[in-house]
Write a protein that holds these residues in place. Structure first.
Motif, short mmCIF file in Angstrom:
data_model
loop_
_atom_site.label_atom_id
_atom_site.label_comp_id
_atom_site.label_asym_id
_atom_site.label_seq_id
_atom_site.Cartn_x
_atom_site.Cartn_y
_atom_site.Cartn_z
N ALA A 131 0.82 -1.22 0.00
CA ALA A 131 0.00 0.00 0.00
C ALA A 131 0.85 1.26 0.00
CB ALA A 131 -0.91 -0.01 1.22
N LEU A 132 2.04 1.18 0.58
CA LEU A 132 2.93 2.35 0.54
C LEU A 132 3.34 2.67 -0.89
CD1 LEU A 132 5.17 1.65 3.66
CD2 LEU A 132 3.58 3.56 3.37
N ALA A 133 3.41 1.62 -1.71
CA ALA A 133 3.75 1.82 -3.12
C ALA A 133 2.51 2.09 -3.97
CB ALA A 133 4.49 0.59 -3.67
N ILE A 134 1.38 1.49 -3.57
CA ILE A 134 0.12 1.66 -4.32
C ILE A 134 -0.94 2.13 -3.33
CG2 ILE A 134 -1.51 0.55 -5.91
CD1 ILE A 134 0.57 -1.68 -6.29
N PRO A 135 -1.05 3.43 -3.06
CA PRO A 135 -1.91 3.97 -1.99
C PRO A 135 -3.36 3.50 -2.02
CG PRO A 135 -0.42 5.67 -2.77
CD PRO A 135 -0.23 4.50 -3.69
N PRO A 136 -4.02 3.30 -3.19
CA PRO A 136 -5.42 2.85 -3.14
C PRO A 136 -5.62 1.51 -2.42
CG PRO A 136 -4.91 3.72 -5.31
CD PRO A 136 -3.61 3.65 -4.57
#
Length: 445
Positions: free
Chosen positions: A84-89
């Protein structure tokens, strides 16, 4: 122990020995639990009391038996955080998962709600009981003597404390330290994920507060911490995963917890069966063997619901007996803190007076709250029955509590005999109370 009750104490200890060694682990809804019910049914038949069996469905892993699932949930949330840190959604589904897992944990494992039982594998458990009607044929009130037949999965962290059994302070630190660290790790990561989920959703809909928060220094620090925190919480959650050993073969043998409660309940009923002149006047006495207590009080919940409004629990007093083995810790449990349930004050005072009269020792001043989990007095109290729980157990986590090391060699028949004397003394006080006041229902102040 009085000489009069010695033979009952010896037989009670024999029941405890058979439960732990001949029957063994008795997990909720298991074959071992059913065998113990059958064993006690034969004991009732032998003294001319008809046993009654009532079956019910239980989901052993939906409550406290499934604490390891919370550990797995925390582990998954921790690892997913890096994605999630790399892909916030991705914070949105992760946060929803964290919320659902935490809601289940609090409702099922802490508060013993049955809401999630349908989502877990079910087994068939049972309650069984025998009724001794008064010689007069007229029952003005009922005394229910109850204990639970099932045992717990071995709690690994408690069992690991065995090597510190001669250094109890170190054992407590080792046990509580691992448990506390694991619990903190789960909740920190779960609430962090829920916060990031809310923040991400707010950004999607263009909420101004979300835009403002992301520019603040505390949030920037929090984001930096998130690059390191999941590694720590993933490690800590393993302590939660390890909490309950899933291997049923090395589950608790349940000598103290709670073959002692089952044995004392039966022996008190047998005492009055063999000594009818000493039985309380116009009083029905029930020996109740409760199933699946370790799954979240499911047996006592079922009993209270099944008999709601009938004669069996009308004007009823419940002496719930749960673990009578540690001779220096005779105590009455007056409240389940997590369940928010205060037990009956009249019974509390009767137990305290009886402890004083018999001069049984207690390092807990004869009275405790149950700080975590719950005991069978809670469903009974909520059903309008006057109830408390009687124990003689060190209330701290110990190497034998909920582990396969709960064996009869650890304690003495004399302690179980003192427990029988305590219960008989309290029953005398109940009889005197009934004559003077009649039934007054649960009293919490």
């Amino acid at each position: 122990m009085r000489e009069e009750t010695r033979k009952y104490a010896d037989e009670a200890y024999e029941i405890v020995n058979d439960a732990a060694k001949k029957i063994g682990p008795r997990l909720p809804g298991s074959e071992g639990e059913a065998k113990f019910h059958d064993y006690m049914a034969e004991k009732l038949r032998a003294i001319g009391v008809k046993p009654v069996k009532e079956e019910f469905a239980v989901s052993p892993r939906s409550g406290i038996g499934g604490l390891g699932y919370a550990g797995w949930a925390g582990f998954i949330i921790s690892l997913s955080a890096y994605l999630a840190l790399a892909i916030p959604p991705l914070w949105i589904p992760i946060g929803v998962f964290a919320f659902l897992a935490t809601f289940w944990l609090i409702m099922s494992c802490f508060l013993y709600k049955t809401w999630f039982d349908m989502f877990f594998p079910q087994a068939i458990s049972q309650n069984s009981y025998g009724v001794l009607e008064p010689a007069s044929g007229k029952a003005d009130y009922t005394i229910i003597l109850s204990g639970h037949t099932d045992t717990s999965w071995t709690w690994r962290h408690s069992e690991h404390g065995y090597k510190y059994k001669n250094k109890p302070i170190i054992g407590l630190i080792a046990t509580y330290g691992k448990v506390g660290f694991g619990a903190v790790c789960y909740f920190v990561m779960a609430f962090a994920a829920i916060f990031m989920c809310v923040l991400s959703l707010s950004q999607v809909v263009g909420a101004e507060w979300a835009m403002t928060v992301t520019q603040t220094k505390p949030y920037l620090i929090f984001r930096t911490v998130l690059y390191f925190l999941p590694a720590v919480t993933a490690f800590g959650c393993w302590f939660v995963i390890m909490w309950g050993d899933p291997n049923g073969k090395n589950a608790s043998r349940g000598a103290m917890d709670n073959a002692t409660g089952i044995a004392i309940s039966y022996e008190v009923l047998k005492y009055f069966k063999e000594n009818p002149d000493k039985a309380p006047e116009n009083c029905r006495i029930i020996d109740l063997n409760v199933g699946s207590e370790e799954s979240g009080l499911r047996g006592s919940m079922f009993f209270a619901q099944e008999h709601k409004g009938d004669e069996l629990i009308k004007n009823a007093w419940n002496i719930n007996i749960d673990s009578v083995a540690d001779k220096e810790y005779f105590e009455v449990v007056i409240k389940d803190d997590w369940q928010g349930c205060r037990f009956d004050v009249d019974l509390e005072n009767m137990f305290k007076d009886t402890f004083d009269e018999l001069a049984v020792p207690s390092k807990t001043n004869h009275c405790i709250h149950n700080p975590v989990g719950g005991c069978d007095s809670t469903p009974m109290t909520r059903a309008g029955i006057k109830s408390v729980t009687f124990a003689a157990q060190n209330p701290m986590l110990t190497y034998y509590y909920h582990t396969f090391r709960d064996m009869p060699e650890r304690f003495e028949a004399e302690t179980v005999g003192d427990g029988i004397d305590v219960v008989l003394g309290v029953i005398d006080k109940i009889a005197a109370f009934q004559k003077e006041n009649e039934y007054n229902g649960p009293r919490k102040k």
